[in-house]
Design an enzyme around this catalytic site. Structure first.
Site, PDB file in Angstrom:
ATOM      1  N   LYS A  45       0.816  -1.198   0.000  1.00  0.00           N
ATOM      2  CA  LYS A  45       0.000   0.000   0.000  1.00  0.00           C
ATOM      3  C   LYS A  45       0.865   1.271   0.000  1.00  0.00           C
ATOM      4  O   LYS A  45       0.367   2.363  -0.203  1.00  0.00           O
ATOM      5  CB  LYS A  45      -0.872   0.029   1.265  1.00  0.00           C
ATOM      6  CG  LYS A  45      -1.714  -1.201   1.458  1.00  0.00           C
ATOM      7  CD  LYS A  45      -2.360  -1.168   2.873  1.00  0.00           C
ATOM      8  CE  LYS A  45      -2.947  -2.501   3.226  1.00  0.00           C
ATOM      9  NZ  LYS A  45      -3.282  -2.589   4.661  1.00  0.00           N
ATOM     10  N   GLY A  46       2.148   1.078   0.274  1.00  0.00           N
ATOM     11  CA  GLY A  46       3.014   2.232   0.541  1.00  0.00           C
ATOM     12  C   GLY A  46       3.154   3.224  -0.595  1.00  0.00           C
ATOM     13  O   GLY A  46       3.429   4.399  -0.372  1.00  0.00           O
ATOM     14  N   GLU A  98       7.527   2.233  -6.552  1.00  0.00           N
ATOM     15  CA  GLU A  98       7.751   1.795  -5.167  1.00  0.00           C
ATOM     16  C   GLU A  98       7.856   3.013  -4.253  1.00  0.00           C
ATOM     17  O   GLU A  98       8.334   4.068  -4.675  1.00  0.00           O
ATOM     18  CB  GLU A  98       9.087   1.044  -5.071  1.00  0.00           C
ATOM     19  CG  GLU A  98       9.083  -0.335  -5.669  1.00  0.00           C
ATOM     20  CD  GLU A  98       8.778  -1.412  -4.628  1.00  0.00           C
ATOM     21  OE1 GLU A  98       8.167  -1.096  -3.586  1.00  0.00           O
ATOM     22  OE2 GLU A  98       9.169  -2.556  -4.872  1.00  0.00           O
ATOM     23  N   ASP A  99       7.444   2.840  -3.006  1.00  0.00           N
ATOM     24  CA  ASP A  99       7.703   3.880  -2.019  1.00  0.00           C
ATOM     25  C   ASP A  99       9.179   3.922  -1.657  1.00  0.00           C
ATOM     26  O   ASP A  99       9.803   4.970  -1.617  1.00  0.00           O
ATOM     27  CB  ASP A  99       6.836   3.672  -0.752  1.00  0.00           C
ATOM     28  CG  ASP A  99       6.902   2.244  -0.210  1.00  0.00           C
ATOM     29  OD1 ASP A  99       7.571   1.369  -0.813  1.00  0.00           O
ATOM     30  OD2 ASP A  99       6.265   1.992   0.837  1.00  0.00           O
ATOM     31  N   ASP A 102      14.818  -0.913  -0.322  1.00  0.00           N
ATOM     32  CA  ASP A 102      15.705  -1.051   0.836  1.00  0.00           C
ATOM     33  C   ASP A 102      16.742  -2.138   0.502  1.00  0.00           C
ATOM     34  O   ASP A 102      17.735  -1.857  -0.170  1.00  0.00           O
ATOM     35  CB  ASP A 102      14.812  -1.392   2.038  1.00  0.00           C
ATOM     36  CG  ASP A 102      15.550  -1.552   3.340  1.00  0.00           C
ATOM     37  OD1 ASP A 102      16.713  -1.152   3.428  1.00  0.00           O
ATOM     38  OD2 ASP A 102      14.949  -2.083   4.302  1.00  0.00           O
ATOM     39  N   LYS A 130      17.153   3.485  -0.422  1.00  0.00           N
ATOM     40  CA  LYS A 130      18.048   3.287   0.733  1.00  0.00           C
ATOM     41  C   LYS A 130      19.224   2.439   0.250  1.00  0.00           C
ATOM     42  O   LYS A 130      19.369   1.271   0.619  1.00  0.00           O
ATOM     43  CB  LYS A 130      17.263   2.541   1.824  1.00  0.00           C
ATOM     44  CG  LYS A 130      17.311   3.191   3.192  1.00  0.00           C
ATOM     45  CD  LYS A 130      16.826   2.251   4.251  1.00  0.00           C
ATOM     46  CE  LYS A 130      15.402   2.477   4.676  1.00  0.00           C
ATOM     47  NZ  LYS A 130      15.021   1.635   5.834  1.00  0.00           N
ATOM     48  N   PHE A 151      14.955   4.363   9.407  1.00  0.00           N
ATOM     49  CA  PHE A 151      13.590   3.870   9.261  1.00  0.00           C
ATOM     50  C   PHE A 151      12.680   5.078   9.110  1.00  0.00           C
ATOM     51  O   PHE A 151      12.697   5.989   9.947  1.00  0.00           O
ATOM     52  CB  PHE A 151      13.165   3.029  10.468  1.00  0.00           C
ATOM     53  CG  PHE A 151      11.783   2.473  10.297  1.00  0.00           C
ATOM     54  CD1 PHE A 151      11.558   1.372   9.482  1.00  0.00           C
ATOM     55  CD2 PHE A 151      10.693   3.071  10.922  1.00  0.00           C
ATOM     56  CE1 PHE A 151      10.273   0.873   9.290  1.00  0.00           C
ATOM     57  CE2 PHE A 151       9.409   2.579  10.732  1.00  0.00           C
ATOM     58  CZ  PHE A 151       9.203   1.476   9.916  1.00  0.00           C
ATOM     59  N   VAL A 152      11.900   5.092   8.034  1.00  0.00           N
ATOM     60  CA  VAL A 152      11.080   6.268   7.756  1.00  0.00           C
ATOM     61  C   VAL A 152       9.597   5.928   7.742  1.00  0.00           C
ATOM     62  O   VAL A 152       9.212   4.790   7.440  1.00  0.00           O
ATOM     63  CB  VAL A 152      11.478   6.929   6.414  1.00  0.00           C
ATOM     64  CG1 VAL A 152      12.870   7.516   6.488  1.00  0.00           C
ATOM     65  CG2 VAL A 152      11.379   5.943   5.261  1.00  0.00           C
ATOM     66  N   ASP A 158       4.484   3.200   6.503  1.00  0.00           N
ATOM     67  CA  ASP A 158       3.812   2.977   7.783  1.00  0.00           C
ATOM     68  C   ASP A 158       4.702   2.305   8.812  1.00  0.00           C
ATOM     69  O   ASP A 158       5.773   1.784   8.509  1.00  0.00           O
ATOM     70  CB  ASP A 158       2.596   2.067   7.567  1.00  0.00           C
ATOM     71  CG  ASP A 158       2.994   0.616   7.304  1.00  0.00           C
ATOM     72  OD1 ASP A 158       3.935   0.393   6.520  1.00  0.00           O
ATOM     73  OD2 ASP A 158       2.385  -0.290   7.897  1.00  0.00           O
ATOM     74  N   ARG A 164       0.816   6.498   7.517  1.00  0.00           N
ATOM     75  CA  ARG A 164       0.827   6.629   6.064  1.00  0.00           C
ATOM     76  C   ARG A 164       0.325   8.004   5.630  1.00  0.00           C
ATOM     77  O   ARG A 164       0.633   8.477   4.547  1.00  0.00           O
ATOM     78  CB  ARG A 164      -0.082   5.573   5.415  1.00  0.00           C
ATOM     79  CG  ARG A 164       0.386   4.135   5.591  1.00  0.00           C
ATOM     80  CD  ARG A 164      -0.432   3.239   4.668  1.00  0.00           C
ATOM     81  NE  ARG A 164      -0.368   1.833   5.028  1.00  0.00           N
ATOM     82  CZ  ARG A 164       0.587   0.995   4.651  1.00  0.00           C
ATOM     83  NH1 ARG A 164       1.589   1.444   3.935  1.00  0.00           N
ATOM     84  NH2 ARG A 164       0.558  -0.265   4.999  1.00  0.00           N
TER      85      ARG A 164
HETATM   86  P1  5GP Z   1      13.145  -4.332   0.508  1.00  0.00           P
HETATM   87  O1  5GP Z   1      14.030  -4.546   1.695  1.00  0.00           O
HETATM   88  O2  5GP Z   1      12.611  -5.629  -0.008  1.00  0.00           O
HETATM   89  O3  5GP Z   1      13.829  -3.516  -0.563  1.00  0.00           O
HETATM   90  O4  5GP Z   1      11.927  -3.447   1.006  1.00  0.00           O
HETATM   91  C1  5GP Z   1      10.709  -4.060   1.264  1.00  0.00           C
HETATM   92  C2  5GP Z   1       9.710  -3.158   1.843  1.00  0.00           C
HETATM   93  O5  5GP Z   1      10.068  -2.876   3.184  1.00  0.00           O
HETATM   94  C3  5GP Z   1       9.459  -1.791   1.222  1.00  0.00           C
HETATM   95  O6  5GP Z   1       8.653  -1.829   0.079  1.00  0.00           O
HETATM   96  C4  5GP Z   1       8.759  -1.111   2.369  1.00  0.00           C
HETATM   97  O7  5GP Z   1       7.395  -1.493   2.397  1.00  0.00           O
HETATM   98  C5  5GP Z   1       9.466  -1.701   3.575  1.00  0.00           C
HETATM   99  N1  5GP Z   1      10.486  -0.769   4.084  1.00  0.00           N
HETATM  100  C6  5GP Z   1      11.807  -0.768   3.850  1.00  0.00           C
HETATM  101  N2  5GP Z   1      12.405   0.258   4.505  1.00  0.00           N
HETATM  102  C7  5GP Z   1      11.405   0.916   5.155  1.00  0.00           C
HETATM  103  C8  5GP Z   1      11.363   2.081   5.978  1.00  0.00           C
HETATM  104  O8  5GP Z   1      12.366   2.747   6.276  1.00  0.00           O
HETATM  105  N3  5GP Z   1      10.137   2.446   6.451  1.00  0.00           N
HETATM  106  C9  5GP Z   1       9.005   1.759   6.172  1.00  0.00           C
HETATM  107  N4  5GP Z   1       7.860   2.217   6.701  1.00  0.00           N
HETATM  108  N5  5GP Z   1       9.001   0.656   5.386  1.00  0.00           N
HETATM  109  C10 5GP Z   1      10.195   0.260   4.874  1.00  0.00           C
END
Ligand code: 5GP
Length: 191
Positions: A45-46, A98-99, A102, A130, A151-152, A158, A164
């Site tokens: 949902k992000g 994507e939001d 990471d 990130k 962490f944001v 969220d 959100r």
């Molecule tokens: P990935 O580690 O697979 O690249 O990221 C997966 C998901 O983790 C992202 O789409 C997001 O939903 C969540 N995520 C990663 N870093 C953060 C952060 O700093 N804050 C939040 N709220 N979600 C995050």
């Protein structure tokens, strides 16, 4: 007995004006890259607030579809599609929106799924990158902001479904939130 550690206050990281400027820039970049139109795929949902703003900053033909994914087991990086796309992406120019990217595990999985379906092209547009946390390389063509290992929350992102709806992005202490999910409630929601 030592007193309980006080959670450091959430810190504004990216304000509404900066978000608007980044969305306008990305909208212009996408409009230039896809003069004949583009299909944006939002990951629920992000990405919702970002995607909603982004489509209005694009001045070529733009279509939208969504998918939702869920972790099989938290923290393993293994994900599955829990809501699939409505439409066919065969021979389409697709941008995954994507939001935040990471570790890159989610984007890598979703990109693999999309590529199996035969689109003409697939690129990634993320509001936040990130990059220092990356475990698998992801080629990201459109980036709003590169951020550090923080962490944001806010603007779609969220913690436990909260925050959100903040109109800016805040850096929060995830350990404090895990210890007390209400840690930032007053600071972020009480005016
Ligand atoms: P990935 O580690 O697979 O690249 O990221 C997966 C998901 O983790 C992202 O789409 C997001 O939903 C969540 N995520 C990663 N870093 C953060 C952060 O700093 N804050 C939040 N709220 N979600 C995050």
């Amino acid at each position: 007995m030592t007193p309980a550690a006080v959670a450091p206050p959430p810190r504004p990281l990216i304000g509404p004006d900066e978000l608007r400027a980044a969305v306008a820039r990305l909208g212009a970049e996408l409009s230039r890259a896809y003069p004949m139109g583009v299909l944006l795929i939002g990951v629920l949902k992000g990405s919702v607030p970002f995607l909603a703003d982004l489509i209005r900053a694009i001045d070529t033909d733009v279509a939208v579809d969504f998918l939702a994914i869920s972790a099989y087991t938290e923290g393993t990086g293994r994900v599955r599609i829990v809501k699939d796309l409505e439409g066919d992406i065969w021979d389409r120019d697709v941008v995954l929106v994507e939001d935040i990217v990471d570790t890159g595990l989610t984007a890598t999985y979703v990109l693999g799924e999309l590529r199996r379906r035969g689109p003409r092209s697939v690129e990634v547009c993320t509001l936040l990158d990130k990059a220092v946390r990356r475990l698998v390389p992801v080629s990201i063509r459109f980036v709003g902001f590169e951020i550090g290992d923080e962490f944001v929350v806010g603007y779609g992102m969220d913690f436990g479904e909260r925050f959100r709806n903040l109109e800016c992005i805040m850096a929060a202490d995830v350990h404090a939130l895990r210890a007390d999910p209400n840690a930032y409630f007053d600071a972020l929601y009480t005016r």
